[in-house]
Design a protein around this motif. Sequence first.
Motif, short mmCIF file in Angstrom:
data_model
loop_
_atom_site.label_atom_id
_atom_site.label_comp_id
_atom_site.label_asym_id
_atom_site.label_seq_id
_atom_site.Cartn_x
_atom_site.Cartn_y
_atom_site.Cartn_z
N GLY A 105 0.80 -1.22 0.00
CA GLY A 105 0.00 0.00 0.00
C GLY A 105 0.83 1.25 0.00
O GLY A 105 0.39 2.30 0.51
N ARG A 106 2.02 1.17 -0.61
CA ARG A 106 2.91 2.32 -0.63
C ARG A 106 3.14 2.79 -2.07
O ARG A 106 2.86 2.07 -3.03
CB ARG A 106 4.28 1.98 -0.01
N ALA A 107 3.63 3.99 -2.22
CA ALA A 107 4.08 4.52 -3.50
C ALA A 107 5.46 5.11 -3.28
O ALA A 107 5.74 5.66 -2.21
CB ALA A 107 3.12 5.58 -4.01
N VAL A 108 6.32 4.97 -4.27
CA VAL A 108 7.70 5.45 -4.12
C VAL A 108 7.89 6.73 -4.93
O VAL A 108 7.15 7.00 -5.88
CB VAL A 108 8.73 4.39 -4.55
N GLY A 109 8.88 7.50 -4.54
CA GLY A 109 9.17 8.73 -5.25
C GLY A 109 10.56 9.22 -4.91
O GLY A 109 11.31 8.55 -4.19
N ILE A 110 10.88 10.40 -5.42
CA ILE A 110 12.18 10.99 -5.14
C ILE A 110 11.99 12.46 -4.77
O ILE A 110 11.23 13.18 -5.43
CB ILE A 110 13.14 10.84 -6.35
N GLU A 111 12.61 12.87 -3.69
CA GLU A 111 12.56 14.25 -3.23
C GLU A 111 13.95 14.67 -2.79
O GLU A 111 14.57 13.99 -1.96
CB GLU A 111 11.56 14.42 -2.09
N LYS A 112 14.46 15.75 -3.37
CA LYS A 112 15.81 16.25 -3.08
C LYS A 112 16.84 15.14 -3.25
O LYS A 112 17.76 14.98 -2.45
CB LYS A 112 15.87 16.84 -1.67
N ASN A 113 16.65 14.33 -4.29
CA ASN A 113 17.51 13.21 -4.66
C ASN A 113 17.51 12.06 -3.65
O ASN A 113 18.36 11.17 -3.71
CB ASN A 113 18.96 13.67 -4.90
N ASN A 114 16.56 12.07 -2.74
CA ASN A 114 16.41 10.98 -1.78
C ASN A 114 15.16 10.16 -2.11
O ASN A 114 14.12 10.72 -2.46
CB ASN A 114 16.30 11.52 -0.35
N LEU A 115 15.28 8.84 -1.96
CA LEU A 115 14.13 7.98 -2.19
C LEU A 115 13.15 8.13 -1.02
O LEU A 115 13.56 8.17 0.14
CB LEU A 115 14.58 6.52 -2.30
N VAL A 116 11.86 8.22 -1.35
CA VAL A 116 10.83 8.35 -0.33
C VAL A 116 9.70 7.38 -0.66
O VAL A 116 9.56 6.93 -1.80
CB VAL A 116 10.29 9.79 -0.24
N ASP A 117 8.88 7.08 0.33
CA ASP A 117 7.67 6.31 0.09
C ASP A 117 6.55 6.87 0.95
O ASP A 117 6.81 7.48 1.99
CB ASP A 117 7.90 4.82 0.36
N TYR A 118 5.34 6.67 0.50
CA TYR A 118 4.20 7.25 1.19
C TYR A 118 2.98 6.39 0.93
O TYR A 118 2.95 5.56 0.02
CB TYR A 118 3.97 8.69 0.70
N ASP A 119 1.96 6.59 1.73
CA ASP A 119 0.73 5.82 1.62
C ASP A 119 0.06 6.13 0.28
O ASP A 119 -0.20 7.28 -0.04
CB ASP A 119 -0.21 6.19 2.77
N ILE A 120 -0.20 5.11 -0.50
CA ILE A 120 -0.71 5.32 -1.85
C ILE A 120 -2.13 5.90 -1.83
O ILE A 120 -2.50 6.68 -2.72
CB ILE A 120 -0.65 4.01 -2.67
N ILE A 121 -2.91 5.54 -0.85
CA ILE A 121 -4.27 6.08 -0.74
C ILE A 121 -4.21 7.57 -0.39
O ILE A 121 -4.90 8.40 -0.98
CB ILE A 121 -5.09 5.30 0.30
N GLU A 122 -3.34 7.90 0.55
CA GLU A 122 -3.18 9.29 0.95
C GLU A 122 -2.63 10.12 -0.20
O GLU A 122 -3.04 11.27 -0.43
CB GLU A 122 -2.22 9.37 2.14
N ALA A 123 -1.69 9.54 -0.96
CA ALA A 123 -1.05 10.27 -2.05
C ALA A 123 -2.04 10.71 -3.10
O ALA A 123 -1.96 11.83 -3.63
CB ALA A 123 0.03 9.40 -2.69
N LEU A 124 -3.00 9.86 -3.40
CA LEU A 124 -3.96 10.19 -4.45
C LEU A 124 -4.94 11.28 -4.01
O LEU A 124 -5.68 11.82 -4.84
CB LEU A 124 -4.72 8.93 -4.87
N GLY A 125 -4.92 11.60 -2.73
CA GLY A 125 -5.77 12.69 -2.25
C GLY A 125 -5.07 14.03 -2.33
O GLY A 125 -5.70 15.07 -2.15
N ARG A 126 -3.77 14.00 -2.64
CA ARG A 126 -3.03 15.25 -2.75
C ARG A 126 -3.23 15.87 -4.14
O ARG A 126 -3.65 15.20 -5.08
CB ARG A 126 -1.53 15.01 -2.54
#
Length: 319
Positions: A281-302
């Motif tokens: 239930g996670r989604a991955v991404g990159i922020e300031k060249n660092n790998l991050v992950d976040y709740d995929i349900i929460e992400a789609l609400g942004r």
Amino acid sequence: MKRIGVLTSGGDAPGMNAAIRAVVRKAIYHDIEVIGVVGGYAGLISGNFKKLEVGSVGDIIHRGGTFLFSARCEEFKTKEGQQKGIEQLKKHNIDGLVVIGGDGSYMGAKALTEQGYPCVGVPGTIDNDIPGTEFTIGFDTALNTVIDAIDKIRDTATSHERTFIIEVMGRNAGDIALWAGLAGGAETILIPEEIYNLEEIITRLKKGSERGKKHSIIVVAEGVNSGVEIGRQIEENTDFDTRVSVLGHMQRGGSPTAADRVLASRLGAYAVELLVEGKGGRAVGIEKNNLVDYDIIEALGRKHTIDNNLYQLSKELSI
């Protein structure tokens, strides 16, 4: 995790193959079997699966598109379709799923997550419109494709003293138009996130003409309006010789840039790491060249936003 699946969904993006490669090889490194789902969510429902080995993903890192193919699937938007997909995953003893794609693909992964099936989303779309990551796989390649087109169009615009409207992709996001317009030296950039004023565009064109400028480039994101329509409006209100180029699907093709290959490799491998750790239930991404992950349900609400500093800079440099 003994066996994981990987699929690509929605519009193709350069770097998807590199992401698949990373998922497969990272999983095998951890002694996990990998099953490729052929044809996106439609393939998931029908059970169109194939086992992927180290050699299965050899010689694909430099190729555009997706060798697992992609397809739209209306059936998967229904509870019945989603349940069919889960049944296929369970039937083939697949413990987790990596989904590579855009916001529509994430919606499918979100649906599986809500029904208790562990998924990890990897952002693969040229539109760069996925919340929670600064860049998506394929954006850099598409950007360079557009810049190359702008450079070529500028040559003919200069030769014939014309105003060119260049319509680019991006759906409802203006990232491609903004970044390409800034990098290509466009005089005007129109994006969905900012309301445009035709009179202001015409005034800018006339001021440029008065100081001796012989040509202009206007980059229009498809989410704003038709480039053809904007070109017609400019011609009706000025005496400028105007032409329109709609770049279309060429922006989704081509060999991925080094930046996209590295980004895809990092994100694909990180998705496997999360599944190995038992995190679904996670989604991955990159922020300031660092790998991050976040709740995929929460992400789609942004809500996706553009870099307003870049937009302001583009206006300041195009005086």
